[in-house]
Write an enzyme that holds these catalytic residues in place. Sequence first.
Site, PDB file in Angstrom:
ATOM      1  N   CYS B 131      32.484  45.436  31.708  1.00 26.01           N
ATOM      2  CA  CYS B 131      31.708  44.222  31.423  1.00 26.01           C
ATOM      3  C   CYS B 131      32.528  42.987  31.758  1.00 26.01           C
ATOM      4  CB  CYS B 131      31.266  44.158  29.964  1.00 26.01           C
ATOM      5  SG  CYS B 131      30.297  42.672  29.649  1.00 26.01           S
ATOM      6  N   THR B 194      28.274  44.550  37.372  1.00 26.03           N
ATOM      7  CA  THR B 194      28.036  43.313  38.135  1.00 26.03           C
ATOM      8  C   THR B 194      29.318  42.763  38.773  1.00 26.03           C
ATOM      9  OG1 THR B 194      28.316  42.079  36.096  1.00 26.03           O
ATOM     10  CG2 THR B 194      26.058  42.613  36.742  1.00 26.03           C
TER      11      THR B 194
END
Lengths: 244, 302
Positions: B131, B194
């Site tokens: 993350c 991401t």
Amino acid sequence: MEQRILKVTDNTRIADRVYRMVLENPALEEMKPGQFVNIRIDGQYLRRPISVCDSDPGSLTIVYKVVGRGTEALSRVKKRETLDVLTGLGNGYDLSKAGDHPLLLGGGVGVPPLVLLARKLREAGRAVTAVLGFNTAAEAFGQTDFREMGCRVTVTTADGSLGVRGFVTDALPEDYSYFYTCGPEPMLKAVYRKTKTSGQFSFEERMGCGFGACMGCSCKTVTGYKRICREGPVLEKEEILWED
Amino acid sequence: MGRLTTTLCGIELDNPVIPASGTFGFGYEFAQWYDINKLGTFSFKGTTREPRFGNPTPRIAECPAGMINAVGLQNPGVEKVIAEELPKLRQVFHKKVMANVSGFSVADYAWTCEKLDKEEQVGWLEVNISCPNVHGGGMSFGTDPRAAAEVTAAVKKVTEKPVIMKLSPNVMDITAIAKACEDAGADGISLINTLQGMRISLRTRKPVLRNIMGGVSGPAVFPVALRMVWQVCRAVKIPVIGMGGVTTAEDVLEMMMAGATAVEVGAANLTDPCACERIIEELPAAMDKYGIKNLTELKGAE
């Protein structure tokens, strides 16, 4: 919540950078005042959430301001084109608390959701006062809608070019049973401080999905974390926690 | 065995389509849009030991062909997930779910995984060491092979369920991280999380996200994701879940040709609530078009 293909039957400029769009589909359900739609726009990845200004079975009206590339593209959509829209999003205003003479406070593009709310309150026989605030006369819209419904209307402009000079909080009536408001955050904070009764606030936030999946638009409240798109956009005065 | 069937770490999936963590909540929101039992499975919202609000808003913004987020792992904490979310999910989803776990220390990861290990509904543990939006945790475990191995080993010690390590693309050599996880006992690898990025508002001259930086996802990242999936599939023997910008049935086939056993779909769920249902429905026609009888024949392109 539904995903629908809606036909654009009107998309007209009604004030400086402000447009009114009418969308139709016979299957469209009526939405509640304060609810919003999330619109897919060509060339944009994320949908754009826009509050509903008026709604009937089969048609809905939005009024939006061109503020960036998404709304700019939306303003160029032509009549008879179709849009992919998520409808019936958000909780909407609770009309049961209005009392017999509620006050509506709208600022800029915070005015549109109050139009449907005013209509519903008038249909329920309430005496409605609306105070509508704008930066300047060129950006003002909606006064006629409220007047035709039989609301008492006051307009304020920050530069004094129309109505009372100042903000909506400079034109609060003495007496009202309850209030409903929507507008930019500084205005909402002023309304929070200067109103004497309980009331409901509609908030804006950047959203990913608009239906509660991404947690992009969360806020902290007295009663825990809420998603503006799902448990909001309308919060009661007593549950609001202002950040900063 | 249907033509879409695939097997992920010993558990059969009706199809390879898996909504990715953070884009599908705890499933419940999507059950209102379609029957989520059509999915292979889904990976639920990243869960931590303690409840988290996440980062201040705005935490979402538009990007060219995608989006950027800095939600920061908002979740109710593992105990509430088990007590409230899983029973609610049981009403609408009758398959094994993938539990996505994040943490701020090795002990955190192990503690949370041990709790979830006891849950019948949980089929796999997907351990997020990637993350980009939390400080002092998350991605810091996914950018160093030794730390990644340490988390993997600690989690493997507390669970019988397959452990899938979710990797960050924000590294120099992703194969080194993948191999470290495999050597430490991981049963699978999923990637990519991401890509770190940011946006600045021309109007305010300030970063759009209050967190300044966030993670970019959506179709824009697909080629980057595909490249990394290809590299990792050639570096490890354990199954790999490919993700990153997957939007169509063709994207799923491309990921599987790169070597993926299954495919996660993220951002697409947010722009189209029925994205995964549509992808699953479109898979057979896309397979016909490219002469693919069964997905199992896609062992990767040469």
